[in-house]
Design a protein around this motif. Structure first.
Motif, PDB file in Angstrom:
ATOM      1  N   GLU A   1       0.825  -1.214   0.000  1.00 47.00           N
ATOM      2  CA  GLU A   1       0.000   0.000   0.000  1.00 47.00           C
ATOM      3  C   GLU A   1       0.856   1.261   0.000  1.00 47.00           C
ATOM      4  O   GLU A   1       0.634   2.176  -0.775  1.00 47.00           O
ATOM      5  CB  GLU A   1      -0.893   0.026   1.258  1.00 47.00           C
ATOM      6  CG  GLU A   1      -2.242  -0.608   1.044  1.00 47.00           C
ATOM      7  CD  GLU A   1      -2.968  -0.041  -0.156  1.00 47.00           C
ATOM      8  OE1 GLU A   1      -3.250   1.183  -0.157  1.00 47.00           O
ATOM      9  OE2 GLU A   1      -3.252  -0.799  -1.111  1.00 47.00           O
ATOM     10  N   ARG A   2       1.834   1.294   0.876  1.00 47.29           N
ATOM     11  CA  ARG A   2       2.649   2.501   1.031  1.00 47.29           C
ATOM     12  C   ARG A   2       3.838   2.369   0.113  1.00 47.29           C
ATOM     13  O   ARG A   2       4.680   1.492   0.266  1.00 47.29           O
ATOM     14  CB  ARG A   2       3.110   2.608   2.493  1.00 47.29           C
ATOM     15  CG  ARG A   2       3.580   4.004   2.864  1.00 47.29           C
ATOM     16  CD  ARG A   2       3.463   4.177   4.364  1.00 47.29           C
ATOM     17  NE  ARG A   2       4.747   4.462   4.996  1.00 47.29           N
ATOM     18  CZ  ARG A   2       5.028   4.195   6.265  1.00 47.29           C
ATOM     19  NH1 ARG A   2       4.135   3.598   7.030  1.00 47.29           N
ATOM     20  NH2 ARG A   2       6.209   4.501   6.766  1.00 47.29           N
ATOM     21  N   LYS A   3       3.908   3.230  -0.914  1.00 48.83           N
ATOM     22  CA  LYS A   3       4.999   3.097  -1.871  1.00 48.83           C
ATOM     23  C   LYS A   3       5.310   4.431  -2.531  1.00 48.83           C
ATOM     24  O   LYS A   3       4.582   5.408  -2.352  1.00 48.83           O
ATOM     25  CB  LYS A   3       4.638   2.056  -2.925  1.00 48.83           C
ATOM     26  CG  LYS A   3       3.360   2.348  -3.689  1.00 48.83           C
ATOM     27  CD  LYS A   3       2.929   1.121  -4.481  1.00 48.83           C
ATOM     28  CE  LYS A   3       1.464   1.245  -4.882  1.00 48.83           C
ATOM     29  NZ  LYS A   3       0.925   0.003  -5.429  1.00 48.83           N
TER      30      LYS A   3
ATOM     31  N   VAL B   1      10.019   6.180   1.588  1.00 47.93           N
ATOM     32  CA  VAL B   1       8.665   5.891   2.078  1.00 47.93           C
ATOM     33  C   VAL B   1       8.561   5.964   3.599  1.00 47.93           C
ATOM     34  O   VAL B   1       7.603   5.484   4.183  1.00 47.93           O
ATOM     35  CB  VAL B   1       8.190   4.504   1.604  1.00 47.93           C
ATOM     36  CG1 VAL B   1       8.008   4.487   0.099  1.00 47.93           C
ATOM     37  CG2 VAL B   1       9.167   3.411   2.011  1.00 47.93           C
TER      38      VAL B   1
ATOM     39  N   GLY C   1       8.960   0.863  -1.351  1.00 43.31           N
ATOM     40  CA  GLY C   1       7.654   0.424  -0.890  1.00 43.31           C
ATOM     41  C   GLY C   1       7.760  -0.381   0.389  1.00 43.31           C
ATOM     42  O   GLY C   1       8.804  -0.986   0.662  1.00 43.31           O
TER      43      GLY C   1
ATOM     44  N   ASP D   1       3.014  -5.245   2.299  1.00 39.82           N
ATOM     45  CA  ASP D   1       1.933  -5.705   3.159  1.00 39.82           C
ATOM     46  C   ASP D   1       1.799  -7.223   3.094  1.00 39.82           C
ATOM     47  O   ASP D   1       1.485  -7.866   4.080  1.00 39.82           O
ATOM     48  CB  ASP D   1       0.606  -5.074   2.713  1.00 39.82           C
ATOM     49  CG  ASP D   1       0.653  -3.570   2.838  1.00 39.82           C
ATOM     50  OD1 ASP D   1       0.948  -3.079   3.938  1.00 39.82           O
ATOM     51  OD2 ASP D   1       0.442  -2.885   1.827  1.00 39.82           O
TER      52      ASP D   1
END
Lengths: 89, 89, 89, 89, 89
Positions: B13-15, C47, C80, C83
């Motif tokens: 999700e975080r990228k 990130v 990134g 997840d």
């Protein structure tokens, strides 16, 4: 650059659009005594190399330079067919 | 380029902002006899490869070339699905 | 790209001018089963990764692309936070 | 860059057009104690190195930079002849 | 980037013209526990590192970015002197 020998071909119908018309050969890297070293790689052909030819390859960004369209995403190319490897004694 | 087989997917999700919409697959590098060689890598998909597909990959700067936006910080991309590997005998 | 885990930080006062404000993390490369593989590397963070985070990294020219100023001499970047790694069975 | 010793030459008539006039030498990589390490590579010569010379090489995109025409697809170049390697004790 | 320790210098009178005035140091790569790993390399110095300094290096295309003239054919550069490596426990 590295030495190698053409050991096969790779056929792929579904591919990145820029790759149409580029011939892909399977090349076994060789050391300077022509012994296999490491895994075979897939390289674009720029010199019309044939089966069993002794060739030299370039890698990384330089491989794309060797093709007419250097925007192709190619990271290995055959750029010469070797006539002679002379080793100092 | 190198041969490989799709063995999974990576979800993040975080990228980095430029990476939205780029599918990341987990690919096991193979030698020309389709034996696993080295560690699995994370590659961007440009040909809609699916699970277990035999593919070939490009690396380094060329990987970003294979995506619509070549400013993405991607260093490995799947650029073809292999139909046939012909080996000289 | 490769998987890795953040295992530390690197502090350097005296450095190349373009590197001010870039956070450097120590990252242990992992295989797809999350086992350590090879030596830890120093990567720029894009990130805001934290200690022990599972991340993926890009290398070579692409790492600099991931920073606001792509003229920085950086050859590895975290792009990134992972997840989920889904592996085919 | 890496240290190496010139151990031979490579002759290739049929090659990528941009490579005419570029001399290709066979170079054995050496460690800092001048012991051979890894396989011999094929490098473009920019300093008129001769047989058995101790040289240093650059790789990747930088190799092409060392030639007059940096559009040549060359990924290794000899850029200096080493006079002295001083090692701390 | 990788950690390393300055272990010597390389002197070369005859070299590629763009390399005048660039100091070349011999650097032993280290892992994050400061144990030697792999062969020593020849790197351009951008931070006036001295003997035995713990440094970090960048490679490939990024190394040339760290020099005032990024057209130099350099593939490894020292870009920082490390004060502290903090490792998670």
């Amino acid at each position: 650059m590295h030495l190698g020998q053409v050991i096969g071909t790779v056929v792929a119908e579904r591919k990145y659009p820029g790759l149409e018309g580029i011939k892909l050969l399977l090349v076994q890297p060789l050391d300077h005594q022509r012994k296999p070293t490491g895994e075979a790689i897939v390289a674009a052909d720029t010199v019309r190399a044939g089966p069993n030819d002794l060739v030299y390859l370039t890698g990384s960004r330089e491989a794309a330079q060797a093709l007419d369209n250097d925007f192709v995403p190619v990271d290995a190319a055959i750029i010469g067919i070797v006539d002679l490897v002379g080793v100092e004694r």
